[in-house]
Motif scaffolding. Structure first.
Motif, mmCIF file in Angstrom:
data_model
loop_
_atom_site.group_PDB
_atom_site.id
_atom_site.type_symbol
_atom_site.label_atom_id
_atom_site.label_comp_id
_atom_site.label_asym_id
_atom_site.label_seq_id
_atom_site.Cartn_x
_atom_site.Cartn_y
_atom_site.Cartn_z
ATOM 1 N N PRO A 61 0.785 -1.167 0.014
ATOM 2 C CA PRO A 61 -0.197 -0.188 -0.012
ATOM 3 C C PRO A 61 0.744 1.396 0.248
ATOM 4 O O PRO A 61 0.432 2.010 -0.695
ATOM 5 C CB PRO A 61 -0.725 -0.188 1.216
ATOM 6 C CG PRO A 61 -0.952 -1.617 1.433
ATOM 7 C CD PRO A 61 0.365 -2.215 1.071
ATOM 8 N N ARG A 96 0.557 4.273 -2.784
ATOM 9 C CA ARG A 96 0.203 5.490 -2.608
ATOM 10 C C ARG A 96 1.297 6.168 -3.160
ATOM 11 O O ARG A 96 1.194 7.443 -3.541
ATOM 12 C CB ARG A 96 -0.079 5.723 -0.947
ATOM 13 C CG ARG A 96 -1.119 4.964 -0.455
ATOM 14 C CD ARG A 96 -1.744 5.337 0.873
ATOM 15 N NE ARG A 96 -0.595 5.443 1.918
ATOM 16 C CZ ARG A 96 -0.409 4.041 2.761
ATOM 17 N NH1 ARG A 96 -1.406 3.171 2.522
ATOM 18 N NH2 ARG A 96 0.507 4.348 3.707
ATOM 19 N N THR A 139 -7.929 1.209 -8.459
ATOM 20 C CA THR A 139 -6.990 0.420 -7.668
ATOM 21 C C THR A 139 -7.471 -1.105 -7.497
ATOM 22 O O THR A 139 -7.123 -1.898 -6.567
ATOM 23 C CB THR A 139 -7.029 1.179 -6.247
ATOM 24 O OG1 THR A 139 -8.400 1.330 -5.755
ATOM 25 C CG2 THR A 139 -6.103 2.319 -6.333
ATOM 26 N N SER A 187 -2.545 -4.276 -4.035
ATOM 27 C CA SER A 187 -2.243 -4.542 -2.798
ATOM 28 C C SER A 187 -3.207 -5.589 -2.268
ATOM 29 O O SER A 187 -3.944 -5.128 -1.318
ATOM 30 C CB SER A 187 -2.424 -2.996 -1.915
ATOM 31 O OG SER A 187 -1.432 -2.248 -2.710
ATOM 32 N N TYR A 232 -5.486 -5.919 1.401
ATOM 33 C CA TYR A 232 -5.419 -4.711 2.127
ATOM 34 C C TYR A 232 -6.787 -4.047 2.143
ATOM 35 O O TYR A 232 -7.231 -3.857 1.132
ATOM 36 C CB TYR A 232 -4.250 -3.834 1.843
ATOM 37 C CG TYR A 232 -2.873 -4.320 2.675
ATOM 38 C CD1 TYR A 232 -2.532 -4.142 3.764
ATOM 39 C CD2 TYR A 232 -1.938 -5.219 1.525
ATOM 40 C CE1 TYR A 232 -1.193 -4.375 4.426
ATOM 41 C CE2 TYR A 232 -0.970 -5.716 2.208
ATOM 42 C CZ TYR A 232 -0.473 -5.433 3.334
ATOM 43 O OH TYR A 232 0.824 -5.778 3.910
ATOM 44 N N GLN A 285 -9.311 -1.292 1.312
ATOM 45 C CA GLN A 285 -9.165 0.013 0.582
ATOM 46 C C GLN A 285 -10.389 0.757 1.076
ATOM 47 O O GLN A 285 -11.459 0.270 1.450
ATOM 48 C CB GLN A 285 -9.499 -0.339 -0.974
ATOM 49 C CG GLN A 285 -8.313 -1.152 -1.410
ATOM 50 C CD GLN A 285 -8.270 -1.068 -3.122
ATOM 51 O OE1 GLN A 285 -8.981 -0.222 -3.613
ATOM 52 N NE2 GLN A 285 -7.606 -2.087 -3.706
ATOM 53 N N VAL A 331 -5.952 3.371 -0.503
ATOM 54 C CA VAL A 331 -5.333 2.007 -0.143
ATOM 55 C C VAL A 331 -4.625 2.173 1.222
ATOM 56 O O VAL A 331 -3.677 2.829 1.227
ATOM 57 C CB VAL A 331 -4.448 1.324 -1.210
ATOM 58 C CG1 VAL A 331 -4.077 -0.017 -0.874
ATOM 59 C CG2 VAL A 331 -5.447 1.290 -2.497
ATOM 60 N N ASP A 353 -2.893 0.531 5.019
ATOM 61 C CA ASP A 353 -1.968 -0.372 5.548
ATOM 62 C C ASP A 353 -2.693 -1.192 6.291
ATOM 63 O O ASP A 353 -1.970 -2.356 6.948
ATOM 64 C CB ASP A 353 -0.744 0.343 6.308
ATOM 65 C CG ASP A 353 -0.107 1.200 5.447
ATOM 66 O OD1 ASP A 353 -0.002 1.298 4.209
ATOM 67 O OD2 ASP A 353 0.739 2.010 5.882
#
Length: 287
Positions: free
Chosen positions: A23, A27, A39, A43, A46, A48, A266, A268
């Motif tokens: 992420p 970013r 997106t 990732s 994770y 969103q 997005v 962490d």
């Protein structure tokens, strides 16, 4: 209302590569203007988020709107007034720069599309981040179920329905849904996988005939890209975090910022553990 411009992936990248990007790296790429598209698929695993940024005078009512409509507006983060940071959602996260596209409203339903809101940022702005269905897509694909919009390198299609949200103060409007189509057996699996992710809208709100929820032409979404629907597919509809944009348009605050549909924040936060790692119990904001 017309559909938003297509938000396909900004680079022709292998799906395994984009799913493994962290992420923070994504970013950073967005902040530098290197990634400009959707997106979805990035990732993997994770959480969103959808974005709604409002003046503090509207924060109490919008928080109540989220509380009353948790299916479409699952709150995963909220900023202090004027702060572009929500530390619990990400290292080095800056709300002003870390989404690939924003919509800026100034007292009307018309908006300006921008890729950075630093120049229009205000000290009274409160940011709300709401869970997104992109977060459970990784679980679906890990289970061996293909997602047609990802295979076609497209943004997920989204539709305004005839289902009303529960009003809160000045905020009200219709539910927006995202749609993914599956072969019948895969539809059952996708429903079961998504149900575990309540902060990402959880289980679907409708399965089957789109006319029953006010969608006249499934091939003409209000947001996102035209769907890919194979013969024999069943359309499955999930609550969508674009719903607050409809409510904001009904209120017409003097200033507001939302995300471009499909271009998410997005975080962490691991989607699998989000319900345990995030403190999301709504508290009324005192202006």
């Amino acid at each position: 209302m017309t559909a938003s411009k297509s938000a396909t992936r900004s680079v022709d990248t292998n799906s395994d590569d984009i799913s493994r990007i962290t992420p923070l790296a994504l970013r950073t790429s967005i902040r530098r203007g290197e990634h400009t598209g959707t997106t979805t698929g990035f990732s993997s695993g994770y959480l969103q988020g959808n974005l709604a940024i409002l003046p503090a005078d509207y924060a109490d009512e919008f928080l109540q709107f989220c509380s009353k409509n948790p299916k479409s507006c699952p709150l995963i983060g909220m900023s202090e007034p004027g702060s572009p940071h929500i530390p619990e959602l990400g290292i080095d996260l800056d709300i002003r720069t870390d989404l690939a596209g924003y919509r800026v409203f100034r007292g009307s339903a018309e908006y300006t599309s921008v890729t950075d809101v630093s120049d229009v940022w205000r000290d009274d702005l409160v940011t709300f981040v709401l869970g997104c269905s992109f977060s459970f897509e990784a679980a679906i694909t890990r289970g061996g179920v293909r997602l047609r919009h990802m295979d076609a390198n497209r943004n997920v299609p989204m539709y305004v329905t005839n289902i009303a949200t529960t009003p809160a103060g000045r905020f009200h409007g219709p539910l927006v849904v995202s749609m993914r189509s599956f072969a019948p057996g895969d539809a059952i699996r996708a429903i079961l996988y998504s149900d575990r992710y309540r902060l990402a809208h959880g289980a679907p709100v409708h399965i089957g005939d789109p006319l029953q929820i006010g969608i006249a032409d499934i091939m003409k979404p209000d947001f996102g890209d035209e769907p890919v629907i194979n013969e024999g597919d069943i359309p499955v509809f999930w609550a969508c975090g674009v719903t607050p944009q409809m409510a904001i348009r009904n209120v017409l605050p003097d200033f507001a910022i939302t995300h471009e549909p499909g271009l998410m924040l997005v975080t962490d936060v691991l989607a699998e553990a989000a319900e345990f790692s995030l403190q999301t119990k709504p508290e009324v904001y005192q202006s």
